[in-house]
Structures are given as structure tokens and as C-alpha cells.
Design an enzyme around this catalytic site. Structure first.
Site, PDB file in Angstrom:
ATOM      1  N   LYS A  45       0.771  -1.240   0.000  1.00  0.00           N
ATOM      2  CA  LYS A  45       0.000   0.000   0.000  1.00  0.00           C
ATOM      3  C   LYS A  45       0.809   1.300   0.000  1.00  0.00           C
ATOM      4  CE  LYS A  45      -4.051   0.440   0.459  1.00  0.00           C
ATOM      5  NZ  LYS A  45      -5.195   0.497  -0.496  1.00  0.00           N
ATOM      6  N   ASP A  92      -8.065   0.324   6.860  1.00  0.00           N
ATOM      7  CA  ASP A  92      -8.233  -0.969   7.519  1.00  0.00           C
ATOM      8  C   ASP A  92      -6.912  -1.378   8.155  1.00  0.00           C
ATOM      9  OD1 ASP A  92      -6.530  -2.338   5.418  1.00  0.00           O
ATOM     10  OD2 ASP A  92      -8.087  -1.360   4.246  1.00  0.00           O
TER      11      ASP A  92
HETATM   12  C1  LIG Z   1      -3.415  -6.185   1.447  1.00  0.00           C
HETATM   13  C2  LIG Z   1      -4.368  -5.491   0.554  1.00  0.00           C
HETATM   14  N1  LIG Z   1      -4.636  -6.006  -0.633  1.00  0.00           N
HETATM   15  C3  LIG Z   1      -5.492  -5.426  -1.479  1.00  0.00           C
HETATM   16  C4  LIG Z   1      -6.140  -4.261  -1.150  1.00  0.00           C
HETATM   17  C5  LIG Z   1      -7.155  -3.710  -2.096  1.00  0.00           C
HETATM   18  O1  LIG Z   1      -6.889  -2.471  -2.611  1.00  0.00           O
HETATM   19  P1  LIG Z   1      -8.056  -1.545  -3.130  1.00  0.00           P
HETATM   20  O2  LIG Z   1      -8.816  -1.040  -1.936  1.00  0.00           O
HETATM   21  O3  LIG Z   1      -7.370  -0.509  -3.901  1.00  0.00           O
HETATM   22  O4  LIG Z   1      -8.968  -2.387  -3.980  1.00  0.00           O
HETATM   23  C6  LIG Z   1      -5.902  -3.669   0.093  1.00  0.00           C
HETATM   24  C7  LIG Z   1      -6.537  -2.411   0.469  1.00  0.00           C
HETATM   25  O5  LIG Z   1      -6.383  -1.890   1.542  1.00  0.00           O
HETATM   26  C8  LIG Z   1      -4.989  -4.304   0.973  1.00  0.00           C
HETATM   27  O6  LIG Z   1      -4.718  -3.804   2.186  1.00  0.00           O
END
Ligand SMILES: Cc1ncc(COP(=O)(O)O)c(C=O)c1O
Length: 367
Positions: A45, A92
Site C-alpha cells: 500500500k 483498515d
Molecule cells: C493487502 C491489501 N490487498 C489489497 C487491497 C485492495 O486495494 P483496493 O482497496 O485498492 O482495492 C488492500 C486495500 O487496503 C490491501 O490492504
């Protein structure tokens, strides 16, 4: 990529070839980009927040895109011109850690709101980066609304990883930041062209960003793009079915905390509606399966420590190739002996307690 490379400690993450697993599953190739190594933060992220915050300061200082480097943002004279800045976001866990980490690196302040039910370890990690962070009695989308409201009230800079009406520029920069992850994967694959790319989605920003790049890079040879979400927070899946933006409300009780978002990023959906091929809504055991699969490699394959939101795509890909009851979906997606799968393990064990509960104690057994 040049900007990211200028951030202290930046290194590209490994792309793992799971040769033994792909032979076992009867496919041609299985590649997983391991984002647990990203910037020492255990998730991809910070690529988004790190770029957007740098770009925001760069614009204030009149630095052109091609000249944007980290050291130009932290020079004394730059900081004097800029004055103190407070960045704020809802998260989150992973996004907030990226924002807090970058704020500290830039020598600026940071406020982070987390939804109810967030693992305390996630809060502590954000606080350890010096941010004023708290877990609220609100769900994720309500935390986003509060962050936006307080940004307006106190003159803070909202760094949110999703867009809404009147707030589009920073989320677009965040999506651009994610491109580095996809570009690295494409470079690491060299002349191997994946046939199937599985992308997990919360609000869809990461998936939208990666999909756009895959479309642009591969053109006619673009792999099949499959969006994957928890069935408790499948806003992209529902949006794809309806053909218009759909929202999931309530607690979104899923182990995939990073994907527990009920409102798609409209800018991401605009891209996904043009580039993605399928959306799949998954129960939690698929993510748990993926965590165990990647953590306990087949043959000589490397081990990948993958958290709930990171592992769901590899979990789905392997479940599709192994389970009789999913053969219909395997056929629909044309997964066969010529298939080359690419997944992004977007986080490591960001919730270590839950990681152990799932991988050691076998919670969320296969249905
Ligand atoms: C570990 C992880 N993977 C995928 C995502 C998904 O990203 P997006 O919210 O841009 O779809 C998040 C989002 O916080 C994440 O923390």
C-alpha cells in the site's frame, strides 16, 4: 518508478515462480509477486500513499513530475516554504501504515482512523510510525467520511485511497503509485506473458491501476483479468452484475480486512469496466486456503508469507484447478495446461495472531 527508487530503503519486491505448484495443479506457470517485502511495511500500500504525498508536496513546491525525488521534498528550504502539514486518512490498516510511515519520513504530522474490529496490532504499528491513530466505533466507509470531514474542518490533507465526488486528484495519484508494483512484475516476467491475472479488490483502486497497465502493455495479448473479493464486501462483483455502482453496507465481517470495503472507487470502476473480464465473490475459506498454500510450499518452491487479503487470489486460482465443484468456473475462465497465472500477494502476515490461527490451528477449513 524513478520517484519510488529515490525513497530511502526502496527495493523492488521479488516475483516468485511456483514451478512445483504449477506442475501439481496442471498449469504452465504460477507467479506470485510477494509484497510482504515492500519497504519493510509488509504490504504494497505505501506505494500509493508514498507517491501521492510526495506529488502533493511537489506540486506545492512547483517541482515538475520528472524532477520529483524524495530528497527534494525534505530539504530545509522546501520545508520552510511548505510550513507544517497534517495528513489524514481512514484505513483498515495497510493504507494507514503507509500514510503514517511516509508522513514521518517527510517530517510531517499524521492522523489515522481505523474501523471497529481492527486488530490492535495494526493500530500499534501505525502509532509506532508517530501518527495519532485510533480505532473508532464506525465501519470503514464511515471512517472515510469522518477523515474527509475533519480534513475540511482543520485544514488537513486527506490522503484517501478511494475517490468520491469532488475528491479525485489524490486517489488518482495513489492509483498511479500502485503502477510500480505492476511494472516491476512485467519487467520480472521478461518475455513470459501471463494468461490469467487475479487481482483482489477492496475499493478496486489497485485492481484498476494494474488492469490499466496490463491493457496498455499487452494490448491484444492482454491476460484475462479476474477481480476477486470477499463475499461479505463484494461491491465490484455486484457493480459488474448490475452495470452501475453498487454499495455493500453493514459490518462486512470478513477475515480479508484489507478488502472489507463497501463502496467501489468510481475512477477504478471506470477502468475495470473496460479492462477486467470477470469478478468473483469468495467465501473466507478461499483466503485461508491461499495462506496455507503459499506458506507451505510444494516441492522446492519458495515460501510466501501471505495474509488474508494477500492470499485470496492464489487461493482461488488453486481451488479452481483442484476442486471438482469449481470445475464449471475453471472452464469458464479457460484455465488449462497452457495457463500462466499471475497473482499479487499484496500483504504478508499483517495480523500475525490471525495468521497463526489460520495457518497453524487450521481455522476456516476448506468448505
Ligand atoms: C493487502 C491489501 N490487498 C489489497 C487491497 C485492495 O486495494 P483496493 O482497496 O485498492 O482495492 C488492500 C486495500 O487496503 C490491501 O490492504
Amino acid at each position: 518508478m524513478a520517484y519510488h527508487a529515490s525513497i530511502p530503503g526502496f527495493e523492488r519486491t521479488p516475483l516468485r515462480a511456483l514451478k512445483s505448484l504449477s506442475a501439481h495443479l496442471g498449469i504452465k506457470g504460477f507467479y506470485v509477486k510477494d509484497e510482504s517485502f515492500r519497504l519493510g511495511l509488509n504490504a504494497f500500500k505505501a506505494l500509493g500513499a508514498g507517491y501521492a504525498m510526495g506529488k502533493w508536496i511537489g506540486e506545492r513546491l512547483g517541482i515538475a513530475d520528472e524532477d520529483l525525488t524524495f530528497d527534494r521534498l525534505v530539504r530545509d528550504e522546501a520545508k520552510k516554504r511548505l510550513g507544517p502539514v497534517t495528513f489524514v486518512c481512514a484505513t483498515d490498516g495497510n493504507h494507514g501504515r503507509g500514510v503514517a510511515w511516509m508522513a514521518r519520513l517527510l517530517g510531517q504530522d499524521c492522523v489515522v482512523y481505523l474501523p471497529k474490529g481492527t486488530a490492535p496490532q495494526r493500530l500499534e504499528r501505525i502509532q509506532a510510525c508517530g501518527a495519532r491513530a485510533e480505532i473508532l466505533r464506525l465501519n470503514y466507509d464511515e471512517c472515510v467520511a469522518l477523515a474527509a470531514e475533519n480534513a475540511g474542518k482543520y485544514g488537513w490533507v486527506l490522503v484517501q485511497d478511494t475517490a468520491f465526488e469532488g475528491y479525485e486528484t489524490i486517489p488518482a495519484w495513489i492509483m498511479q503509485g500502485y503502477l510500480t508494483m505492476a511494472l516491476e512484475a512485467i519487467e520480472q516476467l521478461r518475455d513470459i506473458v501471463p494468461t490469467h491475472v487475479f487481482l483482489q479488490a477492496g475499493v478496486g483502486s489497485m485492481a484498476g491501476s494494474v488492469s490499466a497497465l496490463l491493457q496498455e502493455h499487452y494490448g491484444e495479448r492482454k491476460p484475462l483479468i479476474i477481480i476477486v473479493e470477499p463475499n461479505k464486501a463484494d461491491c465490484i462483483y455486484r457493480t459488474a452484475r448490475q452495470g452501475s455502482l453498487q454499495t455493500v453496507t453493514g459490518d462486512m465481517d470478513t477475515i480479508m480486512a484489507g478488502l472489507a470495503c463497501g463502496r467501489p472507487n468510481p475512477a477504478a470502476w471506470a477502468v475495470l469496466s473496460q479492462t477486467a473480464d470477470y469478478a468473483v465473490s469468495c467465501p473466507d475459506w478461499i483466503a485461508a486456503w491461499g495462506m496455507r498454500l503459499l506458506g507451505n510450499p510444494h516441492g522446492d518452491d519458495p515460501r510466501i508469507i501471505s495474509g488474508e487479503s494477500g492470499a485470496v487470489t492464489a487461493g482461488l486460482a488453486s481451488a479452481l484447478t483442484q476442486r471438482e465443484d469449481l470445475a464449471w468456473l475453471k472452464n469458464l475462465l479457460r484455465l488449462d495446461s497452457g495457463s500462466i497465472i499471475l497473482c499479487f500477494s499484496t500483504e504478508g502476515d499483517t495480523d500475525q495472531e490471525n495468521y497463526r490461527r489460520i495457518v497453524w490451528e487450521g481455522r476456516y477449513p476448506n468448505a
